[in-house]
Write an enzyme that holds these catalytic residues in place. Structure first.
Site, mmCIF file in Angstrom:
data_model
loop_
_atom_site.group_PDB
_atom_site.id
_atom_site.type_symbol
_atom_site.label_atom_id
_atom_site.label_comp_id
_atom_site.label_asym_id
_atom_site.label_seq_id
_atom_site.Cartn_x
_atom_site.Cartn_y
_atom_site.Cartn_z
ATOM 1 N N LEU A 1 -44.177 50.417 16.059
ATOM 2 C CA LEU A 1 -43.985 49.319 17.018
ATOM 3 C C LEU A 1 -42.496 49.033 17.168
ATOM 4 O O LEU A 1 -41.754 49.071 16.193
ATOM 5 C CB LEU A 1 -44.667 48.057 16.499
ATOM 6 C CG LEU A 1 -46.186 48.122 16.334
ATOM 7 C CD1 LEU A 1 -46.665 46.909 15.545
ATOM 8 C CD2 LEU A 1 -46.854 48.184 17.706
ATOM 9 N N ASP A 39 -46.372 52.199 10.903
ATOM 10 C CA ASP A 39 -45.422 51.223 10.362
ATOM 11 C C ASP A 39 -45.587 50.997 8.856
ATOM 12 O O ASP A 39 -45.009 50.052 8.309
ATOM 13 C CB ASP A 39 -45.573 49.883 11.106
ATOM 14 C CG ASP A 39 -45.040 49.956 12.531
ATOM 15 O OD1 ASP A 39 -43.831 50.204 12.691
ATOM 16 O OD2 ASP A 39 -45.831 49.798 13.475
ATOM 17 N N GLU A 72 -43.135 45.692 2.936
ATOM 18 C CA GLU A 72 -42.885 44.263 2.697
ATOM 19 C C GLU A 72 -43.936 43.378 3.368
ATOM 20 O O GLU A 72 -44.238 42.285 2.867
ATOM 21 C CB GLU A 72 -41.507 43.886 3.252
ATOM 22 C CG GLU A 72 -41.183 42.418 3.106
ATOM 23 C CD GLU A 72 -39.761 42.092 3.494
ATOM 24 O OE1 GLU A 72 -39.397 42.273 4.669
ATOM 25 O OE2 GLU A 72 -38.999 41.674 2.610
ATOM 26 N N ASP A 73 -44.506 43.850 4.465
ATOM 27 C CA ASP A 73 -45.340 42.950 5.275
ATOM 28 C C ASP A 73 -46.769 42.706 4.778
ATOM 29 O O ASP A 73 -47.261 41.577 4.897
ATOM 30 C CB ASP A 73 -45.349 43.438 6.731
ATOM 31 C CG ASP A 73 -43.952 43.350 7.327
ATOM 32 O OD1 ASP A 73 -43.324 42.295 7.170
ATOM 33 O OD2 ASP A 73 -43.487 44.340 7.924
ATOM 34 N N ARG A 109 -51.505 47.136 12.255
ATOM 35 C CA ARG A 109 -50.998 47.059 10.884
ATOM 36 C C ARG A 109 -51.981 46.371 9.930
ATOM 37 O O ARG A 109 -51.728 46.302 8.739
ATOM 38 C CB ARG A 109 -49.644 46.322 10.865
ATOM 39 C CG ARG A 109 -48.587 47.006 11.723
ATOM 40 C CD ARG A 109 -47.190 46.603 11.306
ATOM 41 N NE ARG A 109 -46.931 46.962 9.926
ATOM 42 C CZ ARG A 109 -45.872 46.563 9.223
ATOM 43 N NH1 ARG A 109 -44.975 45.800 9.791
ATOM 44 N NH2 ARG A 109 -45.707 46.932 7.973
ATOM 45 N N ARG A 168 -46.223 36.970 14.610
ATOM 46 C CA ARG A 168 -47.093 37.658 13.636
ATOM 47 C C ARG A 168 -47.711 36.716 12.592
ATOM 48 O O ARG A 168 -48.717 37.038 11.985
ATOM 49 C CB ARG A 168 -46.279 38.721 12.895
ATOM 50 C CG ARG A 168 -45.596 39.747 13.784
ATOM 51 C CD ARG A 168 -46.575 40.762 14.341
ATOM 52 N NE ARG A 168 -45.899 41.756 15.149
ATOM 53 C CZ ARG A 168 -45.368 42.874 14.656
ATOM 54 N NH1 ARG A 168 -45.423 43.125 13.373
ATOM 55 N NH2 ARG A 168 -44.789 43.744 15.461
ATOM 56 N N HIS A 181 -39.252 38.758 12.610
ATOM 57 C CA HIS A 181 -39.637 38.133 11.342
ATOM 58 C C HIS A 181 -38.530 37.187 10.859
ATOM 59 O O HIS A 181 -37.366 37.361 11.216
ATOM 60 C CB HIS A 181 -39.849 39.201 10.260
ATOM 61 C CG HIS A 181 -41.106 39.997 10.415
ATOM 62 N ND1 HIS A 181 -41.115 41.370 10.425
ATOM 63 C CD2 HIS A 181 -42.398 39.612 10.537
ATOM 64 C CE1 HIS A 181 -42.364 41.792 10.555
ATOM 65 N NE2 HIS A 181 -43.161 40.747 10.624
ATOM 66 N N CYS A 193 -37.522 45.278 4.723
ATOM 67 C CA CYS A 193 -38.875 45.677 5.123
ATOM 68 C C CYS A 193 -39.415 46.855 4.319
ATOM 69 O O CYS A 193 -40.616 47.027 4.193
ATOM 70 C CB CYS A 193 -38.902 46.084 6.596
ATOM 71 S SG CYS A 193 -37.852 45.099 7.644
HETATM 72 C C1 CIR Z 1 -43.369 46.133 13.152
HETATM 73 O O1 CIR Z 1 -43.161 45.818 14.347
HETATM 74 O O2 CIR Z 1 -44.235 45.584 12.496
HETATM 75 C C2 CIR Z 1 -42.524 47.221 12.539
HETATM 76 N N1 CIR Z 1 -42.150 48.167 13.544
HETATM 77 C C3 CIR Z 1 -41.297 46.641 11.875
HETATM 78 C C4 CIR Z 1 -41.602 45.798 10.685
HETATM 79 C C5 CIR Z 1 -40.394 45.214 10.049
HETATM 80 N N2 CIR Z 1 -40.739 44.532 8.862
HETATM 81 C C6 CIR Z 1 -40.103 43.463 8.370
HETATM 82 O O3 CIR Z 1 -39.232 42.918 9.028
HETATM 83 N N3 CIR Z 1 -40.518 42.997 7.223
#
Ligand code: CIR
Length: 256
Positions: free
Chosen positions: A20, A62, A67-68, A87, A134, A164, A251
């Protein structure tokens, strides 16, 4: 934070090129992304931590951004519920690993809550939770309730523009907070020592503190000098391929 002992990362999948993105920087080059990931791990190896490297999973473009799907605190781990469908099931491929580190201390965000832990910044026992595209209010409320159960606390910060919370903020311990753009003037964080990141270097507001060292993206000299002036040892890593899909140094790891 006294010490970070464990780091979890995941090797990028080839499907990363379809990750993404909200920026117009082209698709990541997979080979370069892999090399940059290796260098990122080498940087972490200089920080006196043990490192778990999970295998790539092509189903999730992704999934390198570990981290997410999880928030790791000193007392519990919270499996999140990512706000974007593609995700959401990244939580399933990381839970086994988290269970090994947090036996009987796993909590979960449930519908209608959504949370991505890139929106959560730890400052001592307090967790700032970004309300973003998100992470929603229900997700933040659940997170705060769980944190309180473990003697921790949390509060929300509304995001205006960035993906984020930690896209524009990085807490470097010792009261020092890097802040870019919309965050510089946020009343919730004015009690911290705010180090302003100039607009043209805003990508470099995403850094990580690991046991006294600061890992930051390469190529942002103003930010680098400001961090060095605070007394930190800086390690730069090139994250150009991750920037193309809105990712940065924070991330790509879980740190606890
Ligand atoms: C996303 O849009 O979810 C990924 N392309 C990027 C995630 C970045 N993660 C973060 O800042 N913790």
């Amino acid at each position: 934070m006294k010490k970070i002992s464990h780091i979890i990362t995941r090797t990028p999948a080839k499907s990363l090129i379809n990750g993404l993105t909200s920026v117009n920087l082209g698709k990541p080059d997979y080979q370069r992304a892999l090399e940059q990931h290796n260098k990122y791990i080498q940087a972490l190896q200089q920080c006196d931590v043990d490192i778990t490297i999970l295998p790539p999973d092509e189903r999730f473009p992704d999934s390198v951004f570990v981290e997410d799907p999880v928030l790791c605190t000193p007392h519990c781990a919270i499996i999140t519920r990512p706000g974007v469908k593609s995700r959401r099931d990244e939580t399933k491929i990381i839970t086994d690993t988290i269970e090994r580190f947090y036996p009987n201390k796993i909590e979960r965000i449930t519908a209608p809550g959504t949370v991505e832990a890139g929106d959560i910044m730890m400052v001592g026992d307090h967790y700032y939770i970004g309300l973003s595209a998100r992470t929603n209010q229900a997700g933040a409320d659940q997170t705060i309730e769980i944190l309180e159960k473990y003697g921790l606390c949390g509060s929300v910060i509304k995001l205006e523009k960035v993906l984020h919370l930690k896209t524009g903020l990085a807490y470097l311990e010792n009261n020092n907070l890097l802040a870019a753009g919309e965050f510089i003037k946020k009343p919730e964080i004015q009690h911290l020592n705010i180090i302003e990141i100039p607009e043209q270097e805003s990508y470099a507001a995403n850094c990580i503190w690991v046991n006294g060292k600061v890992i930051m993206p390469a190529g942002y000299p103003t930010t680098k000098n400001k961090i060095i002036a605070l007394g930190y040892h800086v390690i730069e890593v090139d994250t150009s391929e991750y920037r193309k899909v809105d990712g940065g140094v924070s991330c790509m790891s879980l740190r606890f």
